[in-house]
Design a protein around this motif. Sequence first.
Motif, PDB file in Angstrom:
ATOM      1  N   MET A  43     -62.657  55.285 -80.733  1.00 34.08           N
ATOM      2  CA  MET A  43     -62.602  54.029 -81.461  1.00 34.08           C
ATOM      3  C   MET A  43     -63.966  53.354 -81.502  1.00 34.08           C
ATOM      4  O   MET A  43     -64.389  52.835 -82.510  1.00 34.08           O
ATOM      5  CB  MET A  43     -61.590  53.128 -80.757  1.00 34.08           C
ATOM      6  N   ARG A  44     -64.645  53.391 -80.368  1.00 33.90           N
ATOM      7  CA  ARG A  44     -65.922  52.678 -80.289  1.00 33.90           C
ATOM      8  C   ARG A  44     -67.044  53.404 -81.011  1.00 33.90           C
ATOM      9  O   ARG A  44     -67.825  52.796 -81.727  1.00 33.90           O
ATOM     10  CB  ARG A  44     -66.310  52.459 -78.826  1.00 33.90           C
ATOM     11  N   SER A  89     -56.990  50.094 -87.432  1.00 30.59           N
ATOM     12  CA  SER A  89     -56.732  51.533 -87.584  1.00 30.59           C
ATOM     13  C   SER A  89     -55.795  52.036 -86.484  1.00 30.59           C
ATOM     14  O   SER A  89     -55.703  51.464 -85.400  1.00 30.59           O
ATOM     15  CB  SER A  89     -58.044  52.306 -87.569  1.00 30.59           C
ATOM     16  N   VAL A  90     -55.143  53.133 -86.802  1.00 28.38           N
ATOM     17  CA  VAL A  90     -54.073  53.637 -85.936  1.00 28.38           C
ATOM     18  C   VAL A  90     -54.598  54.054 -84.559  1.00 28.38           C
ATOM     19  O   VAL A  90     -53.881  53.994 -83.571  1.00 28.38           O
ATOM     20  CB  VAL A  90     -53.304  54.780 -86.632  1.00 28.38           C
ATOM     21  N   ILE A  91     -55.868  54.441 -84.492  1.00 29.90           N
ATOM     22  CA  ILE A  91     -56.411  54.863 -83.190  1.00 29.90           C
ATOM     23  C   ILE A  91     -56.317  53.728 -82.174  1.00 29.90           C
ATOM     24  O   ILE A  91     -56.081  53.941 -80.995  1.00 29.90           O
ATOM     25  CB  ILE A  91     -57.865  55.389 -83.340  1.00 29.90           C
ATOM     26  N   ALA A 119     -48.952  59.858 -77.709  1.00 31.14           N
ATOM     27  CA  ALA A 119     -49.917  59.502 -78.765  1.00 31.14           C
ATOM     28  C   ALA A 119     -49.272  59.649 -80.144  1.00 31.14           C
ATOM     29  O   ALA A 119     -49.446  58.797 -81.029  1.00 31.14           O
ATOM     30  CB  ALA A 119     -51.152  60.388 -78.641  1.00 31.14           C
ATOM     31  N   ALA A 120     -48.486  60.714 -80.306  1.00 29.04           N
ATOM     32  CA  ALA A 120     -47.823  60.955 -81.575  1.00 29.04           C
ATOM     33  C   ALA A 120     -46.825  59.844 -81.899  1.00 29.04           C
ATOM     34  O   ALA A 120     -46.702  59.408 -83.042  1.00 29.04           O
ATOM     35  CB  ALA A 120     -47.123  62.315 -81.544  1.00 29.04           C
ATOM     36  N   ILE A 121     -46.138  59.380 -80.873  1.00 25.19           N
ATOM     37  CA  ILE A 121     -45.174  58.291 -81.071  1.00 25.19           C
ATOM     38  C   ILE A 121     -45.889  57.077 -81.653  1.00 25.19           C
ATOM     39  O   ILE A 121     -45.426  56.474 -82.628  1.00 25.19           O
ATOM     40  CB  ILE A 121     -44.476  57.930 -79.737  1.00 25.19           C
ATOM     41  N   ALA A 122     -47.029  56.753 -81.059  1.00 26.24           N
ATOM     42  CA  ALA A 122     -47.776  55.593 -81.560  1.00 26.24           C
ATOM     43  C   ALA A 122     -48.251  55.828 -82.984  1.00 26.24           C
ATOM     44  O   ALA A 122     -48.181  54.939 -83.838  1.00 26.24           O
ATOM     45  CB  ALA A 122     -48.955  55.316 -80.626  1.00 26.24           C
TER      46      ALA A 122
END
Lengths: 331, 539
Positions: free
Chosen positions: A221-222, A252-254, A14-17
Amino acid sequence: MKAIISFIAVLILAAIAYVGVDVLNMQYIFGVVIPYLAVAIFVIFMIVRILKWGSSPNPFRIPTTCGQQKSLPWIKYSKLENPSGVLGVLGRMALEVLFFRSLFRNLKTQLRDDSQLTYGEAKWLWAAGLAFHWSFLIILVRHLRFFTQQVPAAVQLVEMLDSFLQIGVPLLYMTDAVLLGAITYLFLRRIAIPQMRYLSLMNDYFPLFLIFGIALSGVLMRYFLKTDIVSVKMLTMSLVGFSPSIPQNPISVIFYIHLFLICTLFAYFPFSKLVHMAGVFMSPTRVLANTSRVKRHINPWNYPVHVHTYAEYEDDFRDKMKNAGLPVEKE
Amino acid sequence: MAKLPKPEELSKIDYTPPKTSWMDTPVVFKEGMFCHGSKPKSLDIVGFPNPRDWRPADADWKLPENWKEILLEGIAERLEKYRSFRLFMDICVRCGACADKCHFFIGTGDPKNMPVLRAELIRSVYRKEFTLAGKIFGKMAGARELTLDVLKEWWYYFFQCTECRRCSVFCPYGIDQAEITIIGRELLNLLGLNIEWIAGPVSNCYMKGNHLGLEPHTIVGNLEYMLDDIETVTGKRIKPTFNRKGAEILFVTPSGDLFADPGTYTCMGYLMLFEELGLDYTWSTYASEGGNFGFFTSNEMGKRLNSKIYAEAKRLGVKWILGGECGHMWRVLSQYMDTWNGPADFLEVPKSPITGTVFENAKSMKMVHVAEFTADLIKNNKLKLDPKRNDHLNVTWHDSCNVARGMGMLEEPRYVLKNVVNNFVEMPEDTIREKTFCCGSGTGLNASEDMDLRMKGGFPRANAVKFVHEHYGVNMLANVCAIDRATLKPLMDYWVPGVNVCGLHELVANALVMTGEKERTTDLRGEPLPGIEQKEEKA
């Protein structure tokens, strides 16, 4: 320990993304390159895997018979648990794949203090497994709205049914909650039952955390961190149309975290235990009908073997046989 | 041999897994839990590799230098030959549904006896050597090196599995530990690592036609003793034929039936039934084994031993084959024989000469189980039966693993049973039919040096018998399996004293009213029939 490492691995993903998109602005890599790559890996290596399984024959007809065989006409036989033909196998497989028939049999064996063994109902694994898989499938179907210009009626119907409780804005999809709940249960039982903890590998924890991460990022996100859904659809449609482009309005990054975890799942899939999705359709103990007495099953690599023939046997024992009054071929 | 602990001690089972992870817990060979290693002579006779004197508990197993290479090549070959093996290496999700279904796990608490972990013993090596993920991530991906310790672990645990398939009933993907054990044992045999209790019978069967090594005259002699006993009980002298050309039916039964009680009583049952029917059948001293310990060795060895049945049927010119009561024999016959040694196109589709019933279910393999045969007789009212003669017995039925889960013969023996006895009680439903428990001594583990293992493995079966013994007064455990008949008796003596063991056709013969028989006063075992003692007292 294995669970913790798996958890950290998913956090790192997740951090990579996050870093990739939010800090390094690599939207194109995470929005286009990696998804294409992941899907390609998934498709190619799943095909490779299935062809590999398929290249090994079923030399013997070895169904696990879980019910009465078809024998004498007046004995009722079990068409689904001990199929005698294609229809029976289709039925057996349908029960297996759609309703997890075998897992439904699950029992909990316990040794009482008075040394009596008991076999209690144990349907939770079945229920959680079924809830998990069905929710996952429904969520997947719902996501088709991002990959079709006109949202198909069937998808809309699924969405409507999934949200019929009419809770919250946006409407809560029941499957979102069920999926998270089921994964949580499947994880907790791995940790809580000593035997399960003992036999579990990283290979078991990692996909659980990964899918939990996917579901959680999707839910965030939703329902909580709003995302520009129009832009998301522009991106996904551009991917489907093979004319990929990152939309003007930032997403957005999420979303990118969600997408990257999904890509990881796709790429990881063919090399993991998750291949059971395809493998279950090929399992010889379930897909073969119990017909080996009625129709000869051919082993493609059957080869001649050394045997001890009757002639050799008679040579070894002729005198003893004659003394015992047994007929012999050669005097 | 270590002394067998008392049942009270053995039934205290510790299910706590060890502190160290299973990969880091080397195998400990516990006395009473494993069998003697194969003798060089037994391997020599059938041309198996690496015949030598060796002892499983010794550090040095006298392996060929390139043992690792042999095993890895062996795995590669089998991955290409068996879809089951290839698939089962990949698709397990370790859900644990199989774990507490295995009688060896229930009886020992040893986590490596959970089918899933027993399979992981070999799967871990598969990952290391045959998958990308395993090669890159090693232990993190559940992969490990094949070492001598791992090999010993394989040996110890593949001979703590009786290939009963109970786990595969519960597995959501039908993963069958029996397949993995079969292949695991095949691999071990590439290095000469069999147990003598299998290797000995295999070489016997190869040369002499049966596991026990009974030579032709001994078979005739053993049957003579039984005929004497039958005469004592019924007053009738039966004259069976052997190796007779032109008979209509060849009869093949496990050699255990010819050798020791209670199997011999079952055998007397066949003899009496066939006599009463006037069946045109013959015994064979060459194909004198229905069972197949080769199947517990390798696919090839199974085929080599099995070949005698069709070959003898052809030589004698019979029309079809009738098979005796056995368990694994019938898995081999129904799922393997026709594939291995067929087509049996020189035989006819089995047809009962008594009822005219054609056994369409055996149309290709041409062999009928005697329970199917007898069920058909009873259904057609061809037998005169007096079930009261079995009234001293309170019977329960043990489904043998292989006929239950490798064939599905569940109702036929029950139908026969209900017609020949008046007192029949089922064991708890989760321990019968497709969920039946193994005797704990199948697949050649019925030796005397592994009694701890046998009593532990048989614990769940015995436990269910104990339940019906205590609640319903069951005193007889009936079954259709020669290994069961040999192994359930010591199991009952240990866990449930007061329960005897018998085959189905012993009960049939007890009830069978034969033409011209004298009034029976005893059953086949020489025990007075119910009502007889009182009669004598009154007189």
